[in-house]
Design an enzyme around this catalytic site. Structure first.
Site, PDB file in Angstrom:
ATOM      1  N   MET A   1       9.536 -15.004 -12.761  1.00 28.87           N
ATOM      2  CA  MET A   1       9.605 -13.588 -13.134  1.00 28.87           C
ATOM      3  C   MET A   1      11.000 -13.200 -13.633  1.00 28.87           C
ATOM      4  SD  MET A   1       7.400 -12.029  -9.983  1.00 28.87           S
ATOM      5  CE  MET A   1       7.875 -13.270  -8.813  1.00 28.87           C
TER       6      MET A   1
ATOM      7  N   ASP B   1      -6.366 -12.020 -10.095  1.00 29.66           N
ATOM      8  CA  ASP B   1      -5.157 -11.424 -10.671  1.00 29.66           C
ATOM      9  C   ASP B   1      -5.118 -11.562 -12.191  1.00 29.66           C
ATOM     10  OD1 ASP B   1      -4.055 -10.534  -8.333  1.00 29.66           O
ATOM     11  OD2 ASP B   1      -2.937 -12.382  -7.961  1.00 29.66           O
TER      12      ASP B   1
ATOM     13  N   LYS C   1      -2.317  -6.699 -12.649  1.00 31.53           N
ATOM     14  CA  LYS C   1      -1.454  -5.696 -13.277  1.00 31.53           C
ATOM     15  C   LYS C   1      -1.915  -5.474 -14.704  1.00 31.53           C
ATOM     16  CE  LYS C   1       3.474  -5.308 -12.444  1.00 31.53           C
ATOM     17  NZ  LYS C   1       4.737  -5.974 -12.689  1.00 31.53           N
TER      18      LYS C   1
HETATM   19  C1  LIG Z   1       3.987 -13.213  -9.466  1.00 33.94           C
HETATM   20  S1  LIG Z   1       4.604 -14.792  -9.887  1.00 33.94           S
HETATM   21  C2  LIG Z   1       3.365 -15.787  -9.241  1.00 33.94           C
HETATM   22  C3  LIG Z   1       3.794 -17.206  -9.036  1.00 33.94           C
HETATM   23  C4  LIG Z   1       2.664 -18.093  -8.573  1.00 33.94           C
HETATM   24  N1  LIG Z   1       2.240 -17.750  -7.250  1.00 33.94           N
HETATM   25  C5  LIG Z   1       3.028 -19.584  -8.662  1.00 33.94           C
HETATM   26  O1  LIG Z   1       3.057 -20.266  -7.618  1.00 33.94           O
HETATM   27  O2  LIG Z   1       3.273 -20.054  -9.759  1.00 33.94           O
HETATM   28  C6  LIG Z   1       4.336 -14.835 -11.607  1.00 33.94           C
HETATM   29  C7  LIG Z   1       5.410 -15.628 -12.351  1.00 33.94           C
HETATM   30  O3  LIG Z   1       5.124 -17.017 -12.307  1.00 33.94           O
HETATM   31  C8  LIG Z   1       5.553 -17.616 -13.495  1.00 33.94           C
HETATM   32  N2  LIG Z   1       4.398 -18.229 -14.153  1.00 33.94           N
HETATM   33  C9  LIG Z   1       3.131 -18.245 -13.726  1.00 33.94           C
HETATM   34  N3  LIG Z   1       2.353 -18.983 -14.538  1.00 33.94           N
HETATM   35  C10 LIG Z   1       3.163 -19.443 -15.501  1.00 33.94           C
HETATM   36  C11 LIG Z   1       2.962 -20.256 -16.633  1.00 33.94           C
HETATM   37  N4  LIG Z   1       1.767 -20.761 -16.929  1.00 33.94           N
HETATM   38  N5  LIG Z   1       4.022 -20.540 -17.422  1.00 33.94           N
HETATM   39  C12 LIG Z   1       5.235 -20.056 -17.134  1.00 33.94           C
HETATM   40  N6  LIG Z   1       5.482 -19.279 -16.070  1.00 33.94           N
HETATM   41  C13 LIG Z   1       4.474 -18.976 -15.270  1.00 33.94           C
HETATM   42  C14 LIG Z   1       6.183 -16.529 -14.351  1.00 33.94           C
HETATM   43  O4  LIG Z   1       7.563 -16.521 -14.070  1.00 33.94           O
HETATM   44  C15 LIG Z   1       5.514 -15.303 -13.825  1.00 33.94           C
HETATM   45  O5  LIG Z   1       6.275 -14.151 -14.058  1.00 33.94           O
END
Ligand SMILES: C[S@@+](CC[C@H](N)C(=O)[O-])C[C@H]1O[C@@H](n2cnc3c(N)ncnc32)[C@H](O)[C@@H]1O
Length: 419
Positions: free
Chosen positions: A310, A175, A197
């Protein structure tokens, strides 16, 4: 780079291990697993090495080390627990241009045996109790899809299991949140398929991704499906294993550190600190038809931490709704961008001030919103200093790290809203 990563083929080669204790036993085991012929030089042996010697797996020379033993050795390991002897082995091996590893003395080594590399060659148990993939070049009879949580971005936060399967993959399907540092740990020869994306458009629909995984798994491939954070938290991992299981493709789920844990840990915000929170909820602030559809009454509870994934685009609406449903406008809130990486930025404020602060500093995706009294602890517990790529950001509840870097509009906002 201090070292050049290499994989050595030492099958059938004579390798010398000096020392007969537990540390030597571990090194001997690794060398044997890689197919080496091991000679162990030691006056005495611990039970584990003695057992190997008695079984004929290791040749034992009951002697102190002498440089002559290095003759014809492909590589040498010093694991004696005696610094002087270890140094002697290192110097003798270097003089004979034989690669040498010394336990707990990196400066005496010309090669290291990191855990991830050591374990990659070890057969690992597959899903449902099967075994597969004894070596990087071995093809499995039956395909398997490993749904791997890659964590919040910092490669050091991958699990050992994740690295193991990544090093055995034929194909990796990944991803957009998977950074180069993580992809670098995938087996070099593995095919890489990007399905994330780009420019706000999915390069592949979820259905197409499901079909791709089924096709690759059915073709007998070892597939690593790399997903940010944890595959089962806002990651559509459930849908992917549903497709695999209904088509009879073997799968495994490797949990990862979810963004909430990464953001909280690296921003110094203990999500359920007993003095401030009795519960913690994770929700998605993803907009559907321009609105955020959440159970606001349930979220606007005192002594609760709310973590919104998100939620960057919908942050003003989320903060407004939480206040409308009963949380004080002064409730502490934080937004954390790119947590755990060099690009980490943390902005703190309140439900009232945070959206403007976030807009003023131009916080970008991926970012997470944390709401609740626990956010106040960031001021005391912020321990992580991101690398040079990160920009200084304001904290409405604390002093900015680098006032020179701040936009005057942000400074003004902070002065107005400091909690
Ligand atoms: C589609 S979701 C996936 C979440 C993922 N499966 C998890 O367990 O963290 C993506 C969202 O996770 C959050 N996210 C992922 N990595 C991040 C990071 N390093 N710092 C802040 N937010 C993060 C953000 O809100 C982002 O929009």
């Amino acid at each position: 780079m201090d070292y050049l990563p290499l994989f050595l083929d030492i099958r059938g080669q004579r390798c010398l291990v000096v020392g007969g204790g537990e540390a030597a036993a571990r090194k001997i085991t690794q060398l044997l697993e890689a197919g080496a012929r091991v000679t162990c030089i030691a006056p005495g042996l611990c039970p584990a090495v003695r057992e190997l010697a008695e079984a004929g797996a290791v040749s034992h020379v009951a002697s102190r080390f002498m440089p002559e033993y290095l003759q014809d050795a492909h590589l040498a390991v010093a694991a004696t627990g005696d610094a002087a002897v270890n140094q002697q082995v290192s110097e003798a091996a270097k003089a004979m241009r034989i690669p040498v590893n010394v336990v707990d003395a990196p400066r005496l080594c010309t090669f290291v045996m990191p855990a991830a590399v050591e374990t990659s060659a070890v057969p690992v148990p597959g899903p449902h109790g099967t075994r597969f993939g004894a070596g990087a070049d071995e093809v499995t009879e039956r395909g398997v899809v490993h749904l791997v949580g890659a964590g919040p971005g910092n490669p050091d936060l991958l699990t050992l299991r994740a690295v193991r399967v990544m090093q055995q993959a034929d194909v990796v399907v990944y991803d957009s949140l998977i950074g180069e540092g993580i992809l670098d740990l995938v087996r070099r020869d593995a095919e890489r398929i990007y399905v994330g994306k780009r420019c706000n458009r999915h390069s592949m629909s979820q259905e197409e991704i499901n079909k791709l995984l089924v096709r690759l798994g059915s073709a007998g491939k070892r597939v690593v499906r790399l997903k940010g954070g944890d595959p089962f938290l806002f990651g559509r991992g459930g849908e992917e294993i549903e497709a695999l299981s209904s088509c009879g493709v073997a799968f495994e789920v490797v949990p990862g550190i979810t963004a909430a844990s990464g953001c909280a840990g690296y921003a110094g915000i203990p999500l359920t600190h007993r003095d401030h929170a009795r519960s913690c909820v994770f929700v998605t602030g993803h907009l559907k038809d321009g609105t955020v559809n959440l159970d606001w009454e349930a979220l606007a509870r005192p002594q609760q931490t709310v973590v919104v994934y998100m939620g960057l685009g919908s942050m003003p609406e989320i903060c407004r709704q939480l206040v409308r449903h009963g949380l004080p406008a002064a409730t502490p809130a934080a937004a954390v961008q790119s947590a755990t990486t060099d690009g980490q930025r943390v902005v703190t404020g309140t439900l009232q001030t945070l959206p403007d602060l976030v807009a003023a500093v131009g916080l970008a995706s991926p970012a997470l919103l944390i709401v609740g009294e626990v956010v106040k602890l960031h001021r005391r517990f912020a321990w992580y200093s991101p690398g040079p790529r990160a920009q200084a950001v304001p904290s409405a509840s604390g002093a900015p790290q680098d006032p020179q870097a701040l936009d005057p509009a942000v400074l003004q906002l902070m002065q107005r809203h400091t909690t």
